[in-house]
Enzyme design. Sequence first.
Site, PDB file in Angstrom:
ATOM      1  N   ASP A 112       0.872  -1.170   0.000  1.00 14.72           N
ATOM      2  CA  ASP A 112       0.000   0.000   0.000  1.00 14.72           C
ATOM      3  C   ASP A 112       0.913   1.226   0.000  1.00 14.72           C
ATOM      4  O   ASP A 112       2.136   1.126   0.083  1.00 14.72           O
ATOM      5  CB  ASP A 112      -0.968  -0.020   1.183  1.00 14.72           C
ATOM      6  CG  ASP A 112      -2.208   0.847   0.901  1.00 14.72           C
ATOM      7  OD1 ASP A 112      -2.154   1.695  -0.018  1.00 14.72           O
ATOM      8  OD2 ASP A 112      -3.224   0.690   1.604  1.00 14.72           O
TER       9      ASP A 112
HETATM   10  C1  NOJ Z   1      -4.033   3.926   0.142  1.00 13.43           C
HETATM   11  C2  NOJ Z   1      -5.216   3.032   0.289  1.00 13.43           C
HETATM   12  O1  NOJ Z   1      -5.142   2.309   1.497  1.00 13.43           O
HETATM   13  C3  NOJ Z   1      -5.390   2.063  -0.859  1.00 13.43           C
HETATM   14  O2  NOJ Z   1      -6.626   1.416  -0.716  1.00 13.43           O
HETATM   15  C4  NOJ Z   1      -5.296   2.765  -2.161  1.00 13.43           C
HETATM   16  O3  NOJ Z   1      -5.491   1.856  -3.221  1.00 13.43           O
HETATM   17  C5  NOJ Z   1      -3.934   3.446  -2.249  1.00 13.43           C
HETATM   18  N1  NOJ Z   1      -3.821   4.413  -1.175  1.00 13.43           N
HETATM   19  C6  NOJ Z   1      -3.701   4.141  -3.586  1.00 13.43           C
HETATM   20  O4  NOJ Z   1      -4.429   5.306  -3.647  1.00 13.43           O
END
Ligand code: NOJ
Length: 730
Positions: A280
């Site tokens: 993430d």
């Molecule tokens: C953080 C989030 O937790 C995740 O779900 C998302 O896909 C990413 N950022 C990218 O924006």
Amino acid sequence: MSSHPYQDPTLPIEQRIADLLSRMTLEEKIAQIYQIWVIPSVPESPQKVKEYIRKYGVGSRILAGSHLAGSAQERSAGVEEINAYQRVAVEESRLGIPILHARDVIHGFRTMFPIPLGMAASWNPARVEEAFTIAAREAASCGVKWAFAPMLDIARDPRWGRIAEGSGEDPYLTAQMAVAAVKGFQGTDLTDPERVLACAKHYIGYGSAEGGRDYNTGEISDTTLRNIYLPPFQAAVQAGVGTVMSAFEDLNGEPASGSHYLLTQLLKQELGFEGFVVSDWASVIELVNHRVAEDNRDAARQAFNAGVDMEMITDSYATHMAELVQSGAVSLERLDDACRRILTAKFKLGLFEQPYTQPGLAEEVLFTPAHQAAARKMAAESFVLLKNEGGLLPLNKTGQSIAVIGPMIHQRTALLGSWTLDGLSEETQTIDEAMRAAAPQAIARRANDALSDEMVRAALSADLSVVFVGESNRSSGENNNIASITLPPGQEELVEAVCALGKPVVVVVLAGRALDLSRVARCADAILYAWHPGSLGAAALADVLFGDTAPSGRLPVTLPRSTGQIPAHYNFKSTGRTFDGVGHGDSGSYPERNRYADLPGAPLFPFGFGLTYTTFAYSDLRVSRGEIQSGETVEVQVTVTNTGARPGVEVAQCYVQDCITSITRPIRELKGFQRVDLQPGESKQVRFTLGPDAMSFYGTDQKLHLEPGKFKVWGGSDCRAEMETEFWVK
Ligand code: NOJ
């Protein structure tokens, strides 16, 4: 240009990858495990990114404005711009490896569908698959070939804002939605230009954040992890999901993005996941914040060796991997393994053959009438009718005056919900507009502002009121947690003031989570739970409120009667003592859970619950065989009859309890459901197939158990289903 075997589309992918890997330098391999970000606020960022790509290529580029992209609408990803970056990779880098462009496509692209929690409330995987197919088509027309969805986190705490993005509290329902989303995004052939790569996230246990505070620590026992949190990921892997995103949180003492056990042993080895794992946002270097890594180099080493194949936006892999490999801290085999996984996705998508997106295509694809019609149906099927005293709903379009009031009636963005990057508010009808369009003669007075005295006056002068209450799109989604799950300030009072006028009141709740509706339920005659319903949500609400469509959603989450009832879920375990201290809660009717002195144990509305404009009766629940051998299948059959005067859809549900088990187990678990369309007076037999999956669970030895003995089976319209039968596994 000389042609190498990896450029030959007639060769098998494995052979192309072997050839390509043999030609790649260490730096070029490292570039493939990097998901780069063009930082909007840094003017020199585009140039730097292009220089990097020109030199080494790059694995992926994320199309996101900020780390909290989900809470702000963003400019659509531009095809010209995407093609320009692609050109650098394909035509100006040494090996011409295309870039995988990624974006958060969470519940629609330009045509916004209801938030995922709302889609799950449809209990209609086919409809959900259609929604994700449309999202894929729209995203791909804009150059996005990888979507960061579906979110498969089980959530038992509605304070957690990201409950909006998942399918609720149940592993089985979430698994069905996982498969629908993966099929919708990926189809059967990823080279289809209308398909995109899916990403199951956030692996794993992210929804267990303590106190519902996003990013917080989670503590889940091994058996609960495997029996409750794992099944949706398992289903997504079986459905062929191309990628998995590792979660932010610390789980049971290890950050999920640094856990070899979770990522390599469980996901890749045990579940057989062959795609690649992306971290993430910055979750690799956050191992430093978790204080399990000394610095970014150490974080890169740990996360990569644990099994995170690609790093999202931060550059600890890009900066430190060469030295880590040269020093032996990371093996070249591991680097090749990660590259192979990433390149496989690119080959499967046909990116080497078709790296560019056709300019102008998007105009023909985005927000078409067909996509809008699908979103309108999806939204209508997501609404859950919780209360309908005296058959107040559906409303008549003529012959009575209706006040349409409440803080949500002029909202557009709020209807779209969190994680709306590409949906446009200006394309979203307001509730006020939709209600007037549906019944121009009935809508007597609308309150044109949010002042409650105006609204109460409007209610007074009409025959009945529909009060639209709820949350903003920014109250749920990433990092948007609330401490108390009541309606925002003043809204309960507004409902009570309107109800006090003594005229019929319908309350429509628009929210990104399960809310405590105790005060509303005490006074409103009818309640419709509508989540954040998307671009066509207002029109769908008018359809359902005026009876052009009957509501058919069922709760994918328990609605507690107080914040204090959290964690809220129906599949709690049998306890030694139940609410009265001596009862044995698993006989007879669905038990009240161990109670508080100041609150009943039961929730306000249970999991699976939902009414419609007709009524149903269940009869003749039976199993095909009273006794089976381990590994065999049982057919469950139940007759559902429409006992009312209108056509309607019932969601027939099948729950199972394995009566005596080697570990403590949930009191009952959903193991099948089916939407059944019934005309007045009509009966249909519904069948559920219970295979070995429905009878087994992971024990403390982390192995699947199918233990002989009695299984109880319930069939009915929600998790309290009372009609019971049984079978035995020998
Ligand atoms: C953080 C989030 O937790 C995740 O779900 C998302 O896909 C990413 N950022 C990218 O924006």
